[in-house]
Design a protein around this motif. Sequence first.
Motif, PDB file in Angstrom:
ATOM      1  N   GLY A 151       0.928  -1.064   0.083  1.00  0.00           N
ATOM      2  CA  GLY A 151       0.157  -0.055  -0.081  1.00  0.00           C
ATOM      3  C   GLY A 151       0.970   1.257   0.039  1.00  0.00           C
ATOM      4  N   ALA A 152       1.997   1.108   0.862  1.00  0.00           N
ATOM      5  CA  ALA A 152       2.894   2.491   0.945  1.00  0.00           C
ATOM      6  C   ALA A 152       3.295   2.785  -0.466  1.00  0.00           C
ATOM      7  CB  ALA A 152       3.922   2.162   1.843  1.00  0.00           C
ATOM      8  N   ILE A 153       3.718   1.762  -1.399  1.00  0.00           N
ATOM      9  CA  ILE A 153       4.212   1.945  -2.583  1.00  0.00           C
ATOM     10  C   ILE A 153       3.491   2.570  -3.566  1.00  0.00           C
ATOM     11  CG2 ILE A 153       5.149   0.585  -4.723  1.00  0.00           C
ATOM     12  CD1 ILE A 153       6.479  -1.294  -2.716  1.00  0.00           C
ATOM     13  N   THR A 154       2.133   1.879  -3.393  1.00  0.00           N
ATOM     14  CA  THR A 154       1.129   2.527  -4.448  1.00  0.00           C
ATOM     15  C   THR A 154       0.915   4.127  -3.955  1.00  0.00           C
ATOM     16  OG1 THR A 154      -0.001   0.572  -4.751  1.00  0.00           O
ATOM     17  CG2 THR A 154      -1.145   2.560  -5.039  1.00  0.00           C
ATOM     18  N   GLU A 155       0.926   4.465  -2.621  1.00  0.00           N
ATOM     19  CA  GLU A 155       0.739   5.948  -2.326  1.00  0.00           C
ATOM     20  C   GLU A 155       1.809   6.574  -2.702  1.00  0.00           C
ATOM     21  OE1 GLU A 155      -2.330   5.759   1.424  1.00  0.00           O
ATOM     22  OE2 GLU A 155      -0.326   6.141   2.132  1.00  0.00           O
ATOM     23  N   VAL A 156       3.310   5.976  -2.616  1.00  0.00           N
ATOM     24  CA  VAL A 156       4.106   7.008  -2.933  1.00  0.00           C
ATOM     25  C   VAL A 156       4.202   7.162  -4.381  1.00  0.00           C
ATOM     26  CG1 VAL A 156       6.648   6.675  -3.489  1.00  0.00           C
ATOM     27  CG2 VAL A 156       5.712   6.110  -1.403  1.00  0.00           C
ATOM     28  N   LYS A 157       3.774   6.422  -5.254  1.00  0.00           N
ATOM     29  CA  LYS A 157       3.463   6.656  -6.575  1.00  0.00           C
ATOM     30  C   LYS A 157       2.485   7.662  -6.856  1.00  0.00           C
ATOM     31  CE  LYS A 157       4.922   2.029  -8.243  1.00  0.00           C
ATOM     32  NZ  LYS A 157       4.420   0.665  -8.952  1.00  0.00           N
ATOM     33  N   GLY A 162       1.087  13.127  -8.671  1.00  0.00           N
ATOM     34  CA  GLY A 162       0.227  14.497  -7.972  1.00  0.00           C
ATOM     35  C   GLY A 162       1.256  15.821  -8.104  1.00  0.00           C
ATOM     36  N   LEU A 163       2.364  15.477  -7.319  1.00  0.00           N
ATOM     37  CA  LEU A 163       3.336  16.634  -7.422  1.00  0.00           C
ATOM     38  C   LEU A 163       4.081  16.743  -8.727  1.00  0.00           C
ATOM     39  CD1 LEU A 163       5.391  15.541  -4.244  1.00  0.00           C
ATOM     40  CD2 LEU A 163       3.779  17.355  -4.307  1.00  0.00           C
ATOM     41  N   TYR A 174      11.073  14.322  -9.099  1.00  0.00           N
ATOM     42  CA  TYR A 174       9.906  13.646  -8.241  1.00  0.00           C
ATOM     43  C   TYR A 174       9.723  11.910  -8.610  1.00  0.00           C
ATOM     44  CZ  TYR A 174       8.137  18.474  -6.693  1.00  0.00           C
ATOM     45  OH  TYR A 174       7.880  19.557  -6.224  1.00  0.00           O
ATOM     46  N   ARG A 175       9.650  11.878 -10.080  1.00  0.00           N
ATOM     47  CA  ARG A 175       9.205  10.442 -10.399  1.00  0.00           C
ATOM     48  C   ARG A 175      10.675   9.738 -10.215  1.00  0.00           C
ATOM     49  NH1 ARG A 175       6.707  12.999 -15.251  1.00  0.00           N
ATOM     50  NH2 ARG A 175       4.307  12.890 -14.596  1.00  0.00           N
ATOM     51  N   GLU A 176      11.653  10.230 -10.614  1.00  0.00           N
ATOM     52  CA  GLU A 176      12.946   9.414 -10.311  1.00  0.00           C
ATOM     53  C   GLU A 176      13.194   9.217  -8.828  1.00  0.00           C
ATOM     54  OE1 GLU A 176      17.840  10.183 -11.160  1.00  0.00           O
ATOM     55  OE2 GLU A 176      16.296  11.517 -11.842  1.00  0.00           O
TER      56      GLU A 176
END
Length: 313
Positions: A151-157, A162-163, A174-176
């Motif tokens: 779940g944390a991984i999906t939230e990070v993505k 969003g940013l 941000y993506r990197e």
Amino acid sequence: MIKRTNFSVLKRFSALLLMLVILGISVLTGCTGAGENKNKSQGSTYTIVTSFYPVYVFTKNIIGELPNVELINMTEPQTGCLHDYQLMPADLKTLEKADAFVINGAGMEAFMDKVIKQRPELKVIEAAKGIELLKDENGEENPHIWVSITGAITEVKNIAEGLAASDAKNAAAYRENADKYVRKLQQQSDKMHRELDGLKNKNIVTFHEAFPYFAKEFGLNIVSVVEREPGTEPSAGELAELVGQIKETGVKLLFAEPQYSQKAAETIAKETGAQVYLLDPVATGEKNASADSYIKAMDENLKVLVEAFKQVQ
């Protein structure tokens, strides 16, 4: 003859004066514009506010070492889960500075109606966006997605995207940064699966509805939850019922949380012979926490689980 000479001189002087004026305006305009652009590029700060600790840690990893990006955690300090947090005037003042507000979502931040009313134009980034939510026996959706590493991984993505959409200048960074952090999270998840997947008896009792996602990921069986409302001690009747249920099912492991009192856990343990351990849902942490604090907390949880399950295999 004299009049024509004076008129000619005057004409040449006027043309020269006009040229100097135009040139002066161009120079001044050019200097002013350059100065303004320079100041804007050097002094412009993109301010990100997060709603509480785990979202703060995730966002900190996504920002990395980016210059001119400021990160503020709104609910600092915070002693428990965010369920019933009431906005304070200082929180609204903090949000006045925000270019983006990163939240968990899924109903965790009950104060969002007030935020939207006060700042309708504020960019809100929801970490739980699009994630299928687990429900309890009453059909209530559980927002504790971050407690599961998956779940944390999906939230990070979700936060990174969003940013990237709201701050295009730093989108690639941000993506990197998010990709690097996701790899670390996945490594921790793999480590925990190696240690836990082969265990047979993984029946447990928890003290808060924080762990269903975590339990699903690592195959734990939550037999009962002591405190349906976090921080609310069970009544004598509820304790007696729980003691009876634990004796009947033979559960030997009780997992309390460091954020709350262990009084009820100790009472149940005394009556049933079960053992009490602390499992951290990573809902709170130190101010200005390090970027690796979530992974460290999960690694500590792994050590606790391995030690606990040794007693019942």
